[in-house]
Design a protein around this motif. Sequence first.
Motif, PDB file in Angstrom:
ATOM      1  N   VAL A 138       0.884  -1.212  -0.116  1.00 58.11           N
ATOM      2  CA  VAL A 138      -0.209   0.004   0.155  1.00 58.11           C
ATOM      3  C   VAL A 138       0.920   1.122  -0.140  1.00 58.11           C
ATOM      4  CG1 VAL A 138      -1.966  -0.982   1.268  1.00 58.11           C
ATOM      5  CG2 VAL A 138      -0.211   0.183   2.466  1.00 58.11           C
ATOM      6  N   LYS A 139       2.032   1.347   0.509  1.00 55.61           N
ATOM      7  CA  LYS A 139       2.889   2.349   0.496  1.00 55.61           C
ATOM      8  C   LYS A 139       4.294   1.941   0.430  1.00 55.61           C
ATOM      9  CE  LYS A 139       3.931   6.274   3.562  1.00 55.61           C
ATOM     10  NZ  LYS A 139       3.535   6.949   4.880  1.00 55.61           N
ATOM     11  N   LEU A 140       5.132   2.643  -0.404  1.00 53.48           N
ATOM     12  CA  LEU A 140       6.595   2.769  -0.297  1.00 53.48           C
ATOM     13  C   LEU A 140       7.110   3.420   0.811  1.00 53.48           C
ATOM     14  CD1 LEU A 140       7.080   3.271  -4.183  1.00 53.48           C
ATOM     15  CD2 LEU A 140       7.245   1.208  -2.909  1.00 53.48           C
ATOM     16  N   VAL A 141       8.370   2.865   1.203  1.00 54.86           N
ATOM     17  CA  VAL A 141       8.982   3.598   2.340  1.00 54.86           C
ATOM     18  C   VAL A 141      10.032   4.378   1.748  1.00 54.86           C
ATOM     19  CG1 VAL A 141      10.437   3.201   4.401  1.00 54.86           C
ATOM     20  CG2 VAL A 141       8.417   1.809   3.992  1.00 54.86           C
ATOM     21  N   HIS A 142      10.191   5.590   1.830  1.00 55.04           N
ATOM     22  CA  HIS A 142      11.030   6.200   0.949  1.00 55.04           C
ATOM     23  C   HIS A 142      11.532   7.683   1.692  1.00 55.04           C
ATOM     24  CE1 HIS A 142       8.042   9.307  -0.188  1.00 55.04           C
ATOM     25  NE2 HIS A 142       7.329   8.303  -0.112  1.00 55.04           N
ATOM     26  N   ASP A 143      12.496   8.190   1.018  1.00 53.44           N
ATOM     27  CA  ASP A 143      13.069   9.475   1.693  1.00 53.44           C
ATOM     28  C   ASP A 143      12.140  10.699   1.497  1.00 53.44           C
ATOM     29  OD1 ASP A 143      13.605   9.490  -0.848  1.00 53.44           O
ATOM     30  OD2 ASP A 143      15.673  10.807  -0.372  1.00 53.44           O
ATOM     31  N   ASP A 144      12.504  11.782   2.199  1.00 53.87           N
ATOM     32  CA  ASP A 144      11.809  13.133   1.892  1.00 53.87           C
ATOM     33  C   ASP A 144      11.849  13.555   0.392  1.00 53.87           C
ATOM     34  OD1 ASP A 144      10.690  12.888   4.574  1.00 53.87           O
ATOM     35  OD2 ASP A 144      12.264  14.387   5.473  1.00 53.87           O
ATOM     36  N   GLY A 145      12.966  13.333   0.056  1.00 53.93           N
ATOM     37  CA  GLY A 145      13.204  14.015  -1.524  1.00 53.93           C
ATOM     38  C   GLY A 145      12.698  13.039  -2.627  1.00 53.93           C
ATOM     39  N   ASN A 146      12.229  11.952  -2.117  1.00 51.62           N
ATOM     40  CA  ASN A 146      11.682  11.092  -3.141  1.00 51.62           C
ATOM     41  C   ASN A 146      12.735  10.343  -4.099  1.00 51.62           C
ATOM     42  OD1 ASN A 146       8.828  11.060  -2.043  1.00 51.62           O
ATOM     43  ND2 ASN A 146       8.603  12.910  -3.311  1.00 51.62           N
ATOM     44  N   THR A 147      13.677  10.001  -3.591  1.00 49.73           N
ATOM     45  CA  THR A 147      14.982   9.624  -4.396  1.00 49.73           C
ATOM     46  C   THR A 147      15.453   8.075  -3.928  1.00 49.73           C
ATOM     47  OG1 THR A 147      16.506  10.836  -3.185  1.00 49.73           O
ATOM     48  CG2 THR A 147      15.616  12.164  -4.975  1.00 49.73           C
ATOM     49  N   VAL A 154      14.215   4.654  -2.171  1.00 49.85           N
ATOM     50  CA  VAL A 154      13.173   3.589  -1.456  1.00 49.85           C
ATOM     51  C   VAL A 154      13.945   2.319  -0.698  1.00 49.85           C
ATOM     52  CG1 VAL A 154      11.677   1.851  -2.010  1.00 49.85           C
ATOM     53  CG2 VAL A 154      11.678   3.981  -3.393  1.00 49.85           C
ATOM     54  N   THR A 155      13.533   2.512   0.509  1.00 59.57           N
ATOM     55  CA  THR A 155      13.849   1.275   1.550  1.00 59.57           C
ATOM     56  C   THR A 155      13.038   0.143   1.903  1.00 59.57           C
ATOM     57  OG1 THR A 155      13.660   2.846   3.338  1.00 59.57           O
ATOM     58  CG2 THR A 155      15.840   3.091   2.159  1.00 59.57           C
ATOM     59  N   GLY A 156      11.878   0.393   1.610  1.00 60.22           N
ATOM     60  CA  GLY A 156      11.038  -0.802   1.886  1.00 60.22           C
ATOM     61  C   GLY A 156       9.600  -0.431   1.432  1.00 60.22           C
ATOM     62  N   VAL A 157       8.585  -1.310   1.832  1.00 58.99           N
ATOM     63  CA  VAL A 157       7.050  -1.118   1.479  1.00 58.99           C
ATOM     64  C   VAL A 157       6.348  -1.629   2.741  1.00 58.99           C
ATOM     65  CG1 VAL A 157       7.151  -3.368   0.388  1.00 58.99           C
ATOM     66  CG2 VAL A 157       5.414  -1.848  -0.365  1.00 58.99           C
ATOM     67  N   ARG A 209      16.657   5.138  -6.490  1.00 53.20           N
ATOM     68  CA  ARG A 209      17.520   4.100  -5.741  1.00 53.20           C
ATOM     69  C   ARG A 209      16.676   3.012  -4.813  1.00 53.20           C
ATOM     70  NH1 ARG A 209      23.113   4.673  -4.516  1.00 53.20           N
ATOM     71  NH2 ARG A 209      22.691   7.038  -5.161  1.00 53.20           N
ATOM     72  N   GLY A 210      16.793   1.818  -5.017  1.00 49.82           N
ATOM     73  CA  GLY A 210      16.170   0.750  -4.452  1.00 49.82           C
ATOM     74  C   GLY A 210      14.836   0.295  -5.167  1.00 49.82           C
ATOM     75  N   LEU A 211      14.416   1.076  -6.062  1.00 48.19           N
ATOM     76  CA  LEU A 211      13.075   0.669  -6.771  1.00 48.19           C
ATOM     77  C   LEU A 211      13.254   0.354  -8.126  1.00 48.19           C
ATOM     78  CD1 LEU A 211       9.995   0.731  -6.163  1.00 48.19           C
ATOM     79  CD2 LEU A 211       9.831   3.026  -6.949  1.00 48.19           C
ATOM     80  N   TYR A 212      12.440  -0.864  -8.212  1.00 51.36           N
ATOM     81  CA  TYR A 212      12.333  -1.463  -9.560  1.00 51.36           C
ATOM     82  C   TYR A 212      11.062  -2.052 -10.028  1.00 51.36           C
ATOM     83  CZ  TYR A 212      17.437  -1.872  -8.381  1.00 51.36           C
ATOM     84  OH  TYR A 212      18.533  -1.471  -7.870  1.00 51.36           O
TER      85      TYR A 212
END
Length: 630
Positions: free
Chosen positions: A271-280, A282-285, A559-562
């Motif tokens: 339901v939601k990607l785990v990512h940094d504030d800059g949207n660059t 992704v470290t999880g979901v 980074r981290g998203l495929y």
Amino acid sequence: MKDQEGFLKALSGVRGRIDFSRRDFIKGAGVIAAGATSMSIVGCAPKDSAERVRANQSAAASATEAGMTFSGNAGKTMGEVMGAGWLGNEPDIAQNDIAETVACDIVICGAGHAGTACARKAAEKGANVIVVEMQAEDTFSVLGNDIGHLNSSWQVDSIGIPAYDPVDFMNEYQICCAGRAQPTLISKFANRSGEAFDWFIDGYTADEVSGLKAPNWPVPEGYTYKKGMFHSYVGTCNFESGSVSLQDALLRSQQKAKDAGATFRFATTAVKLVHDDGNTVVTGVVCQNADGSYVEFDAKAVVLACGDIGSNSPMYNAICAENYALGEYADCQSFSGRDGSGIAMAMRMGAKVEIATGGDMGSHASMILSPMEAAETIWLDRAGKRFCNEALGGPLLSGCAGARQPGQVFYSIWDGDWKEVLLNQIAGHLCLKYWDDETIANIATYMNDAETAGSEGSDASGKYLFCADTLDELFDYMGLDDAAKRNALAAIETWNAAAAAGRDDEFGRDPDMLWPIVTPPFYGFAASKHVGGGSLVSTSGLLVTGDQQVQGVGFEPIRGLYATGNTSGGRFPMGYNGIMNGVSIGMCLTLGMCLGEFLATGDLEEATAAGSASAAPKQSDKGMGPGGPM
């Protein structure tokens, strides 16, 4: 009208396999031209033109009210511009609402063809892999019947199909895609799809391998694989009537992934990607379990293999805009599409999506599906005039010209030498799949029945076919008015002259596919033209690099998203082309396998950052004029 709306609404909630084959779908769907009585799924398009105009104006007004604007958008993400009114915002899930946090190397969202291949290969290479799948395990199902590929051992050694040149395939594929396909993805498919298929069926018994079917094989004696500039790539594996169903084949592959160490968690929805504030980065979901609780999976790589956007009409309309327009703004929806949630998660953080010309399996084209399937006979428009090269790269490419013709009818005409026409077609989508004696005999019964049906025509095949001893009489039977009849007779006269000369100056059709229409009896089929509104599945997805890394602002990889499978773009930018049956699932299998291998063994940091710190190119303003360098 209400029944049709209810039918589409029911389909939009379907996650698993639809219980009809591709062939059944083609017969009944309104995305391509079938018989004059075939159902249209373009919704309840008003018959009255004034009412239709009002409906379209209302739809346009609703879009504007939802915030869609066409200027002043510089600096916004694609989701911010396109997604007004339908993309929505990321769900607000507090950290204390997350009941469980799990760490792994790779988390894959989706256990379909691409997701399972990715998980299995990555696990076999030693990665710690978790797959989350929204379907429940006991009712899990997948779509499709065919796996298209090149040069597998099954094809070459078991079936006896001659090997193809991957270079020819890649170049021809890009011609079909007008150079818009992601070249590295197409290269991986061309060079590794045979390997992927052999890997997919590894462990099958000799009887199971020999029981797998290959449509369009064997070809008729003397058959020419190349039609004009296009090849017939036979050798697709069809699981529909073979020794193993594709459903069972995928479940076997899932088990192999589990045996290699992968963990599958069903009834679990991303339901939601785990990512940094800059949207660059992704470290999880974050996912939601069937009981409503949340679980977070942290990983070095998050793979979106969630399927397409087909059952999300507003999303489909925006991304497959050409189809939406061709259907005169009736809502677009795939029969068996997914809800687009994987693509939406990425777009909410700035990812780009492929705005495809076509963008799905067929609703940008209008095909004549006669009792001889999509045979490339002479095609005439409602005025009785020929309007395109009917044999240009298979029916879906040719059908794009038909989609833009006025009126709602096309005509397909052939003569008594119909077997020669039928058995020399390009072996592609919507054309005859099996050329055995039984199939030909069935088609012969349709012709024979039409010969005695007279002016009423015959619907022995489920499509009205007319037959007469003269073309003049045939066109009377088919109901052409005087002007259309004169044009049709003139068009066939020109066609026959081109066949005799061995050159089609009008539209450039290959002379080997110019079959004269001179031998009675003569046959004619009138097809209804339907475009837009929906198809089997959409093909537009997230823009990705050659490593299948999702691209964001500035086309930079996130980074981290495929993304892989139908969640990924770059495979069918001009819509689903007819170069090979089963190429969609073949792409899913091959690219999923390649991605799993890369994520398990590659240097992900280097692949993402390589070249980003290199010096900017020097610029010269010599010869550039007063504006300076471009």
